[in-house]
Design a protein around this motif. Structure first.
Motif, mmCIF file in Angstrom:
data_model
loop_
_atom_site.group_PDB
_atom_site.id
_atom_site.type_symbol
_atom_site.label_atom_id
_atom_site.label_comp_id
_atom_site.label_asym_id
_atom_site.label_seq_id
_atom_site.Cartn_x
_atom_site.Cartn_y
_atom_site.Cartn_z
ATOM 1 N N ALA A 1 1.151 -1.033 0.068
ATOM 2 C CA ALA A 1 0.030 -0.023 0.102
ATOM 3 C C ALA A 1 0.412 1.456 0.223
ATOM 4 C CB ALA A 1 -1.146 -0.125 1.089
ATOM 5 N N VAL A 2 2.388 0.942 0.731
ATOM 6 C CA VAL A 2 2.656 2.288 1.082
ATOM 7 C C VAL A 2 3.190 2.963 -0.399
ATOM 8 C CG1 VAL A 2 4.741 3.375 1.629
ATOM 9 C CG2 VAL A 2 3.490 1.610 3.341
ATOM 10 N N PRO A 3 3.670 1.969 -1.145
ATOM 11 C CA PRO A 3 4.464 2.953 -2.975
ATOM 12 C C PRO A 3 3.027 3.453 -3.873
ATOM 13 C CG PRO A 3 4.789 0.795 -2.619
ATOM 14 C CD PRO A 3 4.248 1.106 -1.405
ATOM 15 N N GLY A 4 1.642 2.679 -3.489
ATOM 16 C CA GLY A 4 0.596 2.860 -4.198
ATOM 17 C C GLY A 4 0.616 4.539 -3.783
ATOM 18 N N LEU A 5 0.255 4.541 -2.124
ATOM 19 C CA LEU A 5 -0.314 6.073 -1.584
ATOM 20 C C LEU A 5 1.394 7.038 -1.625
ATOM 21 C CD1 LEU A 5 -1.750 4.988 1.995
ATOM 22 C CD2 LEU A 5 -3.032 5.535 -0.545
ATOM 23 N N LEU A 6 2.413 7.038 -2.539
ATOM 24 C CA LEU A 6 2.756 7.089 -2.701
ATOM 25 C C LEU A 6 2.899 8.277 -4.290
ATOM 26 C CD1 LEU A 6 6.411 5.427 -2.430
ATOM 27 C CD2 LEU A 6 5.801 7.648 -1.403
ATOM 28 N N PHE A 7 2.097 7.983 -4.954
ATOM 29 C CA PHE A 7 1.613 8.495 -6.524
ATOM 30 C C PHE A 7 0.543 9.737 -6.331
ATOM 31 C CE2 PHE A 7 2.887 4.585 -7.874
ATOM 32 C CZ PHE A 7 2.869 5.058 -9.301
ATOM 33 N N ALA A 8 0.491 10.073 -4.253
ATOM 34 C CA ALA A 8 -0.216 10.950 -4.159
ATOM 35 C C ALA A 8 0.333 12.062 -4.314
ATOM 36 C CB ALA A 8 -0.220 11.254 -2.186
ATOM 37 N N PRO A 9 1.542 13.161 -4.469
ATOM 38 C CA PRO A 9 1.662 14.599 -5.489
ATOM 39 C C PRO A 9 1.151 13.882 -6.346
ATOM 40 C CG PRO A 9 3.732 12.616 -4.178
ATOM 41 C CD PRO A 9 2.645 12.226 -4.383
ATOM 42 N N VAL A 10 1.109 12.769 -7.417
ATOM 43 C CA VAL A 10 0.256 13.062 -8.751
ATOM 44 C C VAL A 10 -1.394 13.209 -8.556
ATOM 45 C CG1 VAL A 10 0.070 11.782 -10.988
ATOM 46 C CG2 VAL A 10 1.749 11.433 -9.279
ATOM 47 N N PHE A 11 -1.830 12.472 -7.881
ATOM 48 C CA PHE A 11 -3.616 12.429 -8.287
ATOM 49 C C PHE A 11 -4.091 12.804 -6.605
ATOM 50 C CE2 PHE A 11 -1.652 8.340 -10.447
ATOM 51 C CZ PHE A 11 -2.498 9.232 -11.711
ATOM 52 N N GLY A 12 -3.466 12.776 -5.512
ATOM 53 C CA GLY A 12 -3.901 13.198 -4.551
ATOM 54 C C GLY A 12 -4.739 11.986 -3.876
ATOM 55 N N LEU A 13 -4.139 12.164 -2.753
ATOM 56 C CA LEU A 13 -4.394 11.316 -1.450
ATOM 57 C C LEU A 13 -5.790 11.049 -1.530
ATOM 58 C CD1 LEU A 13 -2.791 9.034 0.202
ATOM 59 C CD2 LEU A 13 -3.203 10.596 2.496
ATOM 60 N N ARG A 14 -7.006 11.753 -1.369
ATOM 61 C CA ARG A 14 -8.164 11.036 -1.227
ATOM 62 C C ARG A 14 -7.858 9.937 -2.447
ATOM 63 N NH1 ARG A 14 -12.121 16.116 -0.589
ATOM 64 N NH2 ARG A 14 -10.472 16.673 1.419
ATOM 65 N N GLN B 1 8.647 6.454 -7.012
ATOM 66 C CA GLN B 1 10.080 7.368 -7.407
ATOM 67 C C GLN B 1 10.332 8.487 -8.399
ATOM 68 O OE1 GLN B 1 9.851 9.134 -4.180
ATOM 69 N NE2 GLN B 1 8.374 7.785 -3.904
ATOM 70 N N ALA B 2 10.090 7.096 -9.315
ATOM 71 C CA ALA B 2 10.215 8.000 -11.074
ATOM 72 C C ALA B 2 8.975 8.938 -11.059
ATOM 73 C CB ALA B 2 10.571 6.530 -11.920
ATOM 74 N N PHE B 3 7.699 8.300 -11.000
ATOM 75 C CA PHE B 3 7.241 9.202 -11.573
ATOM 76 C C PHE B 3 7.109 10.895 -10.794
ATOM 77 C CE2 PHE B 3 2.813 8.605 -14.215
ATOM 78 C CZ PHE B 3 3.620 7.793 -14.600
ATOM 79 N N VAL B 4 7.318 10.668 -9.312
ATOM 80 C CA VAL B 4 7.527 11.676 -8.126
ATOM 81 C C VAL B 4 8.036 11.477 -7.578
ATOM 82 C CG1 VAL B 4 5.359 12.305 -7.548
ATOM 83 C CG2 VAL B 4 6.775 13.950 -7.710
ATOM 84 N N ALA B 5 9.548 11.786 -7.374
ATOM 85 C CA ALA B 5 10.302 11.513 -6.196
ATOM 86 C C ALA B 5 9.843 12.315 -4.843
ATOM 87 C CB ALA B 5 11.658 11.530 -5.740
ATOM 88 N N VAL B 6 9.563 11.766 -3.565
ATOM 89 C CA VAL B 6 9.170 12.610 -2.734
ATOM 90 C C VAL B 6 10.696 13.164 -1.946
ATOM 91 C CG1 VAL B 6 7.414 11.477 -2.089
ATOM 92 C CG2 VAL B 6 8.891 10.564 -1.040
ATOM 93 N N SER B 7 10.836 14.129 -0.977
ATOM 94 C CA SER B 7 11.422 14.584 -0.272
ATOM 95 C C SER B 7 11.148 14.768 0.666
ATOM 96 C CB SER B 7 12.553 15.580 -1.285
ATOM 97 O OG SER B 7 11.465 16.686 -2.131
ATOM 98 N N GLY B 8 12.719 15.732 1.915
ATOM 99 C CA GLY B 8 11.267 16.422 2.173
ATOM 100 C C GLY B 8 11.876 15.551 3.856
#
Lengths: 321, 676
Positions: free
Chosen positions: B13-26, B151-158
């Motif tokens: 589930a964690v990597p699936g939710l890592l797409f949140a910057p692309v689609f939004g978490l909700r 992370q290739a789609f959009v890498a989280v940082s911070g």
């Protein structure tokens, strides 16, 4: 493949149990000795005095229900004492053959290196030919025929070292080694209890032993193991510290001894562990090292150990695993 | 099994939710949870009905697709049952949705056609992980691959990177806490944390995005340029084009912006993307911005939709957008549409705007072959001044002053060099098309970054009703790039302006700046900016930025090097486990031998299992002897080995592994990363 003990395995169990009533703490040596018996090979037991060489030989001889003779080698022992002589009988006006000490199923040649080379040669000839020729008359020794020789590697004064070519006739050379503390305690107790080797009963009769020997000859050995044994023997001939390596007779001896050892485990097939286990007893005494290696205190056992560690063990029909 | 499945599903589930910057978490939570629940149901069903166990992957796949259809594609179902449309949508989710996502601005609209590939990937990762659960360390790999993909789609940082790493590490630790894989817990968790901290060290912005390197512009439809329709529209002035209503006055609406000029035609840039949920102000705009909105009703057909320079969001239609020009495009529009447009407008005072420099980041478009006399005219118009916003205003005033707007029936058309040369040097009469095009070419000649916009002027708003824009309001105008403000529209034809109430805030500021401009003969050349101390020629790289990058690269290399060993070992074990018969037994022996070698046992090529037992730790001797017995039978008895023998051999290996698992942590760690 059956896992039930074979007939040879049962024979081993009986002999080993009998011998170990006296020879304590040396199960491996006893096993190898019986393996040599199963392989119809002769045995040279070499070690310092007091470790039970003669006792082991006597126990082994007593355990087999055939005839046995003990020949104490001394400088004045003559070949005729070994092989036998033709004696003229006045009554019959004929020469009658009086058999020597070798005419027994088990011959115990004690302190063989104290005999003269001529006498030693007489014995060694019988060992390889299994017959005696006196005055152009051939006399076969009884079957099975096993020579158990002992020698003392120290106190070389007044002894005649066995030539390497003749050492080759022995299937195995065993070293008794010092017993562990526990085993030594048991030896002392058994000595005090008065267990005499000569009082041991025979536990195997000759026909049974011959059946077991025949069975051992048929013990299965994979071609990969034959190749491994040949590789091991050939490697001794190419080893830098070895002047003369083991001959093809050494390879044959390795296989026969391994078959004998497998039989003592109640198996109908030889494993690589069998070959490795008999490698030292079979090969060590067949190697002649270079003077340089001897100066470096390097022994034949070191060479064989090195080869055993370096030569990859075979895995028949399992390539790619 | 159930506990490990739970941890595995959490790790997926964690990597699936890592797409949140692309689609939004909700938007992501529901489909991801749905497929994971379906996987859990499949596992539970197979636990209760062992006969179903061989079909577990297919069962999980089917249940996952059903759940996904129910959650994300309810409109394709018939009374809750999947239909052919649903299957088509799922197939498109496999093949197209990830590409559509790359074609969109982020965050993208949470539409199923864009979103589907994420829950599908999660489904695959969970399915693969469940089937590999026998080897927990290997079961982590599918989710790890998904982490890499997200992370290739959009890498989280911070801080988010650190939090995500912690979450993933917790899930993986739970998964690996089984006895067989306990040795891999510490290094895996440590690596996750190191990756998270490294991500956090990079700073708050996105460290990397596939969109940056794999931007996928949408295909541009073939359509006539609105510039070529200016004269046509002016000849039919009363036709209604669109109407708009909103709180803030708007003086013009753009349809398209034309940047490239080859001497004959003006062409728009080909940088359209699907407009997502919303986009912020462009990064080059550093002045404060305010959000405005208006509701538009566009009549007729045609791909271009009225827009503003910096659109923020569009509700009602899903257009393509060119972020650099603000142009909106609805390729499939065939009839009237109604939508609400929100946009950003810069807030700047007239003095600051007047004194602003021109953006040096913008590459001026082409000019084609400039006819003789035009370059001299450009220098004359600007008085030879350095290109600044004042110079741009001076040029605008020059055109307004020296040229006449054509009215009536015989209107000039065209904006190529022949028409522009006639306009500039001979007739001096033209429509806004010629004014704007002439302004842009003259500006580019003197070094002012300019482009040509085509759209409509907005008439004065009537009281209490929408503003109706007609063909007569068609307008072309130039825009110049001002540092910190963005593209500022000008009006050399003087046709856009009404009174102040009809002007947009930026136009009012521009008018004020224009009014405060001194006469051309007294126009001071603005002072040069002070020389920057860092302008000395250097080696060509920024050391402070390079150091963390190099550090990260080394860290990544180290992680790969360290991870490679256990991964290769796991793959080797997996391959060995697949062997059968004698080879299977020998493979078990090789596995035991390699395990013990990794734990420091002195293994030589000539060693048998019994030899190894003689020198190995006492705890593994029994296992080795069992293995040796199995090997003897398999290799030398001539009987070969059956399935039971192989299972017994691997059982001995497990026994050895369990014995080794009781060794100190340090020794086990060394064994995990030992090369052999």
């Amino acid at each position: 493949m059956t896992t039930q003990p074979t007939r040879a395995g049962e024979v081993y169990e009986r002999i080993a149990a009998n011998v170990q009533r006296v020879v304590r703490g040396k199960p491996d040596v006893v096993r190898l000795a019986v393996a040599a018996l199963f392989s119809e090979g002769h045995l040279l037991i070499e070690d310092v005095p007091g470790l039970g060489k003669t006792t082991l030989a006597r126990c082994l001889a007593r355990s087999i229900g055939g005839t046995w003779n003990r020949i104490q080698f001394t400088p004045d022992l003559l070949p005729g004492d070994i092989t036998g002589v033709q004696v003229y009988h006045q009554h019959g006006e004929e020469f009658v053959f009086h058999p020597g000490g070798v005419f027994a199923n088990v011959v115990l040649a004690d302190e063989i290196n104290r005999g003269t080379p001529k006498t030693q040669s007489a014995l060694l000839e019988v060992m390889s030919e299994q017959r005696v020729t006196v005055d152009a008359v051939r006399h076969d020794v009884p079957r099975p025929f096993l020579v158990i020789a002992t020698q003392n590697p120290i106190e070389m004064a007044g002894t005649y070292r066995l030539p390497e070519a003749q050492l080759d006739r022995f299937l195995m050379r065993l070293r008794m080694g010092y017993p562990s503390l526990e085993a030594e305690v048991m030896v002392i107790i058994s000595d005090r209890a008065g267990v005499d080797p000569d009082e041991l009963p025979a536990v195997v009769d000759i026909p049974t032993l011959q059946t077991a020997v025949a069975e051992v000859r048929g013990t299965r050995i994979d071609t990969a193991l034959v190749r491994y044994a040949a590789t091991l023997t050939a490697a001794t001939r190419q080893y830098a510290d070895v002047r003369y390596g083991a001959s093809p007779r050494g390879s044959i001896a390795l296989i026969r001894a391994a078959q004998g050892l497998a039989a003592t485990h109640g198996r109908e097939y030889v494993t690589v562990d069998d070959i490795k286990q008999v490698a030292h007893p079979v090969l060590d005494h067949r190697l002649i090292l270079t003077p340089d290696a001897e100066l470096r205190q390097r022994g034949a056992a070191d060479v064989v150990a090195d080869l055993l560690a370096k030569i990859p063990v075979p895995v028949a029909g399992a390539a790619g695993a | 099994m159930r506990t490990r499945t739970c941890w595995l599903l959490a790790a997926s589930a964690v990597p699936g939710l890592l797409f949140a910057p692309v689609f939004g978490l909700r938007a992501l939570v529901l489909p991801v949870v749905a497929v994971l629940v379906a996987c859990w149901a499949a596992v539970e069903l197979c636990e209760r009905l062992p006969a179903l166990r061989p079909a577990r992957p297919a069962l999980a796949f089917l249940l996952g697709l059903l759940a996904l259809t129910g959650v994300s594609l309810p409109h394709t179902t018939f009374h809750g049952l999947p239909t052919v449309d649903g299957v088509r949508a799922l197939v498109a989710g496999f093949t197209d949705s990830w590409q559509l996502t790359l074609q969109s601005t982020w965050p993208v609209r949470p539409e199923p056609e864009l979103l589907l590939f994420v829950p599908l990937l999660v489904l695959f990762a969970a399915m693969a992980g469940i089937e590999l659960l026998r080897w927990p360390a290997v079961a982590v790999l599918p989710s790890l691959v998904l982490v890499a993909l997200s992370q290739a789609f959009v890498a989280v940082s911070g801080v988010w990177a650190a939090l995500v790493a912690l979450g993933y590490a917790a899930a993986v630790a739970g998964l690996l806490s089984s006895r067989a894989a306990r040795g891999a817990v510490v290094p895996t968790v440590a690596l996750c944390l190191v990756a998270g901290v490294a991500g956090a060290a990079l700073g708050p912005g996105p460290a990397f995005s596939l969109r940056d390197s794999r931007s996928a512009p949408a295909a541009l439809p073939r359509a006539a340029s609105p510039l070529s329709e200016v004269a046509t529209r002016l000849s039919n002035p009363d036709e209604v084009v669109f109407s708009h209503s909103g709180g803030v006055p708007v003086d013009r609406w753009r349809l398209v912006v034309l940047e490239d000029f080859d001497g004959v035609t003006w062409t728009p840039p080909d940088r359209y993307h699907r407009l997502g949920v919303g986009i912020g102000p462009p990064p080059e705009v550093t002045v404060p911005t305010a959000a405005h909105s208006a509701r538009l009703t566009v009549a007729g057909s045609g791909p271009w939709l009225p827009s503003q320079a910096m659109p923020a969001a569009v509700d009602g239609v899903a257009p393509l957008v060119d972020r650099t020009t603000g142009a909106l495009l609805a390729p499939d529009r065939a009839g009237p549409v109604e939508y609400e447009l929100r946009w950003w407008a810069p807030e700047v005072d007239p003095e600051r705007l007047r004194d602003s420099g021109l953006s040096t980041d913008v590459v001026p478009g082409g000019l084609g072959i400039v006819p003789p006399g035009v370059a001299d005219l450009a220098r004359t118009a600007t008085g030879g001044a350095r290109p600044t916003f004042r110079t741009a205003l001076v040029l605008e005033q020059y055109l307004s002053r020296e040229y006449r707007v054509a009215t009536g029936a015989d209107l000039p058309t065209g904006s190529g060099w022949p028409q522009l040369r006639d306009f500039l040097l001979e007739t001096r009469r033209g429509t806004s098309e010629q004014f704007a095009a002439a302004y842009v070419v003259l500006a580019r000649i003197v070094g002012i970054p300019a482009r040509l916009a085509v759209g409509y002027r907005a008439p004065r708003p009537p009281a209490g009703g929408p503003v109706v824009v007609r063909n007569r309001d068609v307008l072309a105008w130039p825009e110049v790039a001002v540092t910190g403000v963005g593209w500022v529209p000008l009006d050399p034809a003087g046709a856009a302006g009404g009174d102040d109430s009809a002007r947009s805030p930026l136009e009012r500021v521009t008018a004020a700046a224009r009014a405060g401009l001194p006469p051309p003969d007294r126009l001071p050349d603005p002072p040069l900016p002070p020389p920057t101390t860092s302008a000395e020629p250097g080696p060509g790289f920024d050391l402070p930025r390079l150091v963390p990058l190099v550090g990260l690269g080394l860290l990544a290399l180290l992680a790969v090097a360290v991870l490679a060993v256990p991964v290769v070992k796991a793959v080797r074990t997996w391959r060995r486990r697949r062997l059968t018969g004698t080879r299977g037994v020998v493979a078990a022996w090789c596995e035991a031998r390699d395990l013990l070698r990794a734990h420091g046992a002195p293994v030589t090529p000539g060693m048998t299992a019994r030899d190894l037992a003689a020198v190995a730790d006492r705890s593994v001797v029994d296992g080795l002897h069992r293995l040796a017995a199995g090997l003897d039978v398999a290799l030398w008895s001539g009987a070969g080995a059956g399935g039971g023998d192989v299972a017994a051999a691997w059982s001995a290996v497990r026994e050895i592994r369990r014995a080794l698992a009781r060794r100190p942590v340090g020794a086990r760690l060394r064994a995990v990363f030992a090369v052999r």
